[in-house]
Design a protein around this motif. Structure first.
Motif, PDB file in Angstrom:
ATOM      1  N   PHE A   1      78.565  51.948  21.461  1.00  0.00           N
ATOM      2  CA  PHE A   1      79.453  51.725  22.600  1.00  0.00           C
ATOM      3  C   PHE A   1      79.335  50.312  23.153  1.00  0.00           C
ATOM      4  O   PHE A   1      78.326  49.632  22.978  1.00  0.00           O
ATOM      5  N   GLN A   2      80.395  49.919  23.882  1.00  0.00           N
ATOM      6  CA  GLN A   2      80.386  48.611  24.541  1.00  0.00           C
ATOM      7  C   GLN A   2      79.309  48.597  25.630  1.00  0.00           C
ATOM      8  O   GLN A   2      78.646  47.595  25.859  1.00  0.00           O
ATOM      9  N   LEU A   3      79.154  49.715  26.318  1.00  0.00           N
ATOM     10  CA  LEU A   3      78.074  49.900  27.280  1.00  0.00           C
ATOM     11  C   LEU A   3      77.074  50.854  26.650  1.00  0.00           C
ATOM     12  O   LEU A   3      77.451  51.825  26.003  1.00  0.00           O
ATOM     13  N   THR A   4      75.793  50.590  26.845  1.00  0.00           N
ATOM     14  CA  THR A   4      74.780  51.375  26.146  1.00  0.00           C
ATOM     15  C   THR A   4      74.856  52.850  26.518  1.00  0.00           C
ATOM     16  O   THR A   4      75.200  53.221  27.627  1.00  0.00           O
ATOM     17  N   ASN A   5      74.497  53.689  25.559  1.00  0.00           N
ATOM     18  CA  ASN A   5      74.634  55.136  25.677  1.00  0.00           C
ATOM     19  C   ASN A   5      73.315  55.768  25.229  1.00  0.00           C
ATOM     20  O   ASN A   5      73.224  56.352  24.159  1.00  0.00           O
ATOM     21  N   LEU A   6      72.263  55.641  26.064  1.00  0.00           N
ATOM     22  CA  LEU A   6      70.912  56.015  25.681  1.00  0.00           C
ATOM     23  C   LEU A   6      70.370  57.119  26.591  1.00  0.00           C
ATOM     24  O   LEU A   6      70.961  57.453  27.613  1.00  0.00           O
ATOM     25  N   PHE A   7      69.207  57.665  26.188  1.00  0.00           N
ATOM     26  CA  PHE A   7      68.431  58.531  27.081  1.00  0.00           C
ATOM     27  C   PHE A   7      67.436  57.630  27.795  1.00  0.00           C
ATOM     28  O   PHE A   7      66.394  57.286  27.240  1.00  0.00           O
ATOM     29  N   PRO A   8      67.733  57.227  29.047  1.00  0.00           N
ATOM     30  CA  PRO A   8      66.937  56.177  29.690  1.00  0.00           C
ATOM     31  C   PRO A   8      65.491  56.565  29.960  1.00  0.00           C
ATOM     32  O   PRO A   8      64.615  55.697  29.999  1.00  0.00           O
ATOM     33  N   ASN A   9      65.197  57.863  30.160  1.00  0.00           N
ATOM     34  CA  ASN A   9      63.843  58.286  30.507  1.00  0.00           C
ATOM     35  C   ASN A   9      63.018  58.721  29.299  1.00  0.00           C
ATOM     36  O   ASN A   9      61.917  59.262  29.456  1.00  0.00           O
ATOM     37  N   LEU A  10      63.545  58.502  28.098  1.00  0.00           N
ATOM     38  CA  LEU A  10      62.771  58.686  26.878  1.00  0.00           C
ATOM     39  C   LEU A  10      62.356  57.319  26.340  1.00  0.00           C
ATOM     40  O   LEU A  10      62.971  56.302  26.663  1.00  0.00           O
TER      41      LEU A  10
ATOM     42  N   LEU B   1      64.008  48.492  29.046  1.00  0.00           N
ATOM     43  CA  LEU B   1      64.403  47.424  28.126  1.00  0.00           C
ATOM     44  C   LEU B   1      65.410  46.482  28.775  1.00  0.00           C
ATOM     45  O   LEU B   1      66.180  46.882  29.650  1.00  0.00           O
ATOM     46  N   SER B   2      65.435  45.261  28.297  1.00  0.00           N
ATOM     47  CA  SER B   2      66.509  44.338  28.690  1.00  0.00           C
ATOM     48  C   SER B   2      67.828  44.861  28.134  1.00  0.00           C
ATOM     49  O   SER B   2      67.856  45.717  27.231  1.00  0.00           O
ATOM     50  N   HIS B   3      68.928  44.322  28.661  1.00  0.00           N
ATOM     51  CA  HIS B   3      70.236  44.773  28.173  1.00  0.00           C
ATOM     52  C   HIS B   3      70.364  44.515  26.673  1.00  0.00           C
ATOM     53  O   HIS B   3      70.847  45.378  25.925  1.00  0.00           O
ATOM     54  N   GLY B   4      69.930  43.354  26.217  1.00  0.00           N
ATOM     55  CA  GLY B   4      70.034  43.033  24.798  1.00  0.00           C
ATOM     56  C   GLY B   4      69.245  44.005  23.938  1.00  0.00           C
ATOM     57  O   GLY B   4      69.717  44.451  22.885  1.00  0.00           O
ATOM     58  N   ASP B   5      68.030  44.362  24.383  1.00  0.00           N
ATOM     59  CA  ASP B   5      67.221  45.310  23.623  1.00  0.00           C
ATOM     60  C   ASP B   5      67.817  46.722  23.672  1.00  0.00           C
ATOM     61  O   ASP B   5      67.695  47.489  22.708  1.00  0.00           O
ATOM     62  N   GLN B   6      68.453  47.068  24.772  1.00  0.00           N
ATOM     63  CA  GLN B   6      69.143  48.363  24.829  1.00  0.00           C
ATOM     64  C   GLN B   6      70.277  48.417  23.814  1.00  0.00           C
ATOM     65  O   GLN B   6      70.497  49.447  23.165  1.00  0.00           O
TER      66      GLN B   6
ATOM     67  N   PRO C   1      75.815  57.396   9.333  1.00  0.00           N
ATOM     68  CA  PRO C   1      77.234  57.744   9.196  1.00  0.00           C
ATOM     69  C   PRO C   1      77.873  57.075   7.983  1.00  0.00           C
ATOM     70  O   PRO C   1      77.326  56.120   7.415  1.00  0.00           O
ATOM     71  N   GLU C   2      79.026  57.576   7.616  1.00  0.00           N
ATOM     72  CA  GLU C   2      79.851  56.934   6.594  1.00  0.00           C
ATOM     73  C   GLU C   2      80.773  55.900   7.228  1.00  0.00           C
ATOM     74  O   GLU C   2      81.175  54.932   6.599  1.00  0.00           O
ATOM     75  N   VAL C   3      81.143  56.140   8.495  1.00  0.00           N
ATOM     76  CA  VAL C   3      82.000  55.223   9.256  1.00  0.00           C
ATOM     77  C   VAL C   3      81.197  54.665  10.426  1.00  0.00           C
ATOM     78  O   VAL C   3      80.707  55.428  11.274  1.00  0.00           O
ATOM     79  N   PHE C   4      81.023  53.353  10.454  1.00  0.00           N
ATOM     80  CA  PHE C   4      80.333  52.681  11.545  1.00  0.00           C
ATOM     81  C   PHE C   4      81.365  52.053  12.479  1.00  0.00           C
ATOM     82  O   PHE C   4      82.227  51.288  12.022  1.00  0.00           O
ATOM     83  N   MET C   5      81.277  52.347  13.768  1.00  0.00           N
ATOM     84  CA  MET C   5      82.193  51.779  14.756  1.00  0.00           C
ATOM     85  C   MET C   5      81.376  50.990  15.781  1.00  0.00           C
ATOM     86  O   MET C   5      80.575  51.555  16.525  1.00  0.00           O
ATOM     87  N   PHE C   6      81.560  49.674  15.792  1.00  0.00           N
ATOM     88  CA  PHE C   6      80.836  48.793  16.711  1.00  0.00           C
ATOM     89  C   PHE C   6      81.801  48.229  17.743  1.00  0.00           C
ATOM     90  O   PHE C   6      82.747  47.521  17.387  1.00  0.00           O
ATOM     91  N   ASP C   7      81.556  48.522  19.015  1.00  0.00           N
ATOM     92  CA  ASP C   7      82.403  48.022  20.097  1.00  0.00           C
ATOM     93  C   ASP C   7      81.674  46.869  20.783  1.00  0.00           C
ATOM     94  O   ASP C   7      80.759  47.079  21.574  1.00  0.00           O
ATOM     95  N   GLU C   8      82.054  45.648  20.433  1.00  0.00           N
ATOM     96  CA  GLU C   8      81.428  44.430  20.956  1.00  0.00           C
ATOM     97  C   GLU C   8      79.903  44.519  20.910  1.00  0.00           C
ATOM     98  O   GLU C   8      79.232  44.492  21.943  1.00  0.00           O
TER      99      GLU C   8
END
Length: 251
Positions: free
Chosen positions: A85-94, A148-153, A166-173
């Protein structure tokens, strides 16, 4: 061989506004397609339609020839579609490691119990750590994702995407918000995926130097419509792109 991924007249309306307007495009295995256009052109919305984050108002999404238009995002992931995603999509407390371990575990069909399975599956832990190594995060594996810093996230999110295999990789910025020093790690990683020649890669990117270095093909969206599609040099030089994307008026 048919396309791995295809959209046919894919459309979404928000009230009276048509954000993506009847976009038809096919993507083949072993290719990297950059999707460009000015802000508000519909690039991320198109990604959201393809990956299942938004429901289409009309048209179709096909994955390996199967119509997945009504399939939710998790089902598309299980069928081979991966999205960063363009904005990170993580489990922040893991921790960093736990985030990737969950993705490896999910890909292996082992559910999401972090404790019960992992003590008996050292090989999967090692696999998770190999993905962290590829994005230069192995030394931070015990750090909480939120710390983490934004870049590391962003790098962690790419590691999660790799872990889903995956077979299809989708990178948003993928390099948005990264420092100059961090960008090469992600670009080299995308180069590496492309070099496998069996994956399909879609890339939304504003930086034209990145697009030129990576893309086999460029498609251009403008006001929700597909206005150009072809080889990078040809598309970048076209009058419609000079006007719509680069802001150069036609003679």
């Amino acid at each position: 061989m048919g396309p791995v991924l295809e959209t046919r007249d894919l459309t979404i309306r928000f009230g009276g506004h048509v954000a993506v307007n009847a976009v038809s495009c096919a993507f083949q295995a072993g290719t990297l397609t950059a999707i460009v256009g000015p802000n508000g052109a519909g690039k991320t919305t198109y990604f959201n339609l393809v990956s299942g984050q938004l429901p289409a108002s009309a048209g179709h999404v096909l994955l390996f020839g199967e119509d997945v238009t009504r399939a939710p995002a998790p089902l598309r992931t299980r069928k081979g579609m991966g999205r960063a995603f363009q904005l990170t999509n993580l489990f922040p407390n893991l921790t960093v490691s736990e985030n990737v371990r969950l993705a490896v575990q999910a890909h292996a069909g082992m559910g999401l119990n972090l404790v019960a399975m992992w003590t008996r599956h050292r090989e999967l832990i090692e696999k998770a750590e190999s993905f962290l190594s590829r994005v230069a995060l192995l030394e931070r594996r015990h750090t909480l994702a939120a710390a983490l810093s934004h870049g590391d996230q962003r790098k962690l999110e790419v590691a999660i995407l790799l872990a889903l295999e995956p077979e299809v990789f989708m990178f948003d910025e993928p390099t948005a918000g990264m420092s100059v020093d961090e960008v090469p790690v992600i670009l080299e990683l995308i180069h590496g995926i492309k070099a496998q020649k069996d994956k399909t890669i879609l890339l939304v990117e504003h930086k034209m130097d990145v697009v030129r270095s990576l893309a086999d093909r460029i498609i251009v969206l403008h006001q929700g419509s597909l206005v150009a599609d072809g080889a990078p040099a040809e598309v970048i030089a076209s009058p419609v792109v000079q006007e719509a994307y680069l802001g150069v008026a036609r003679a």
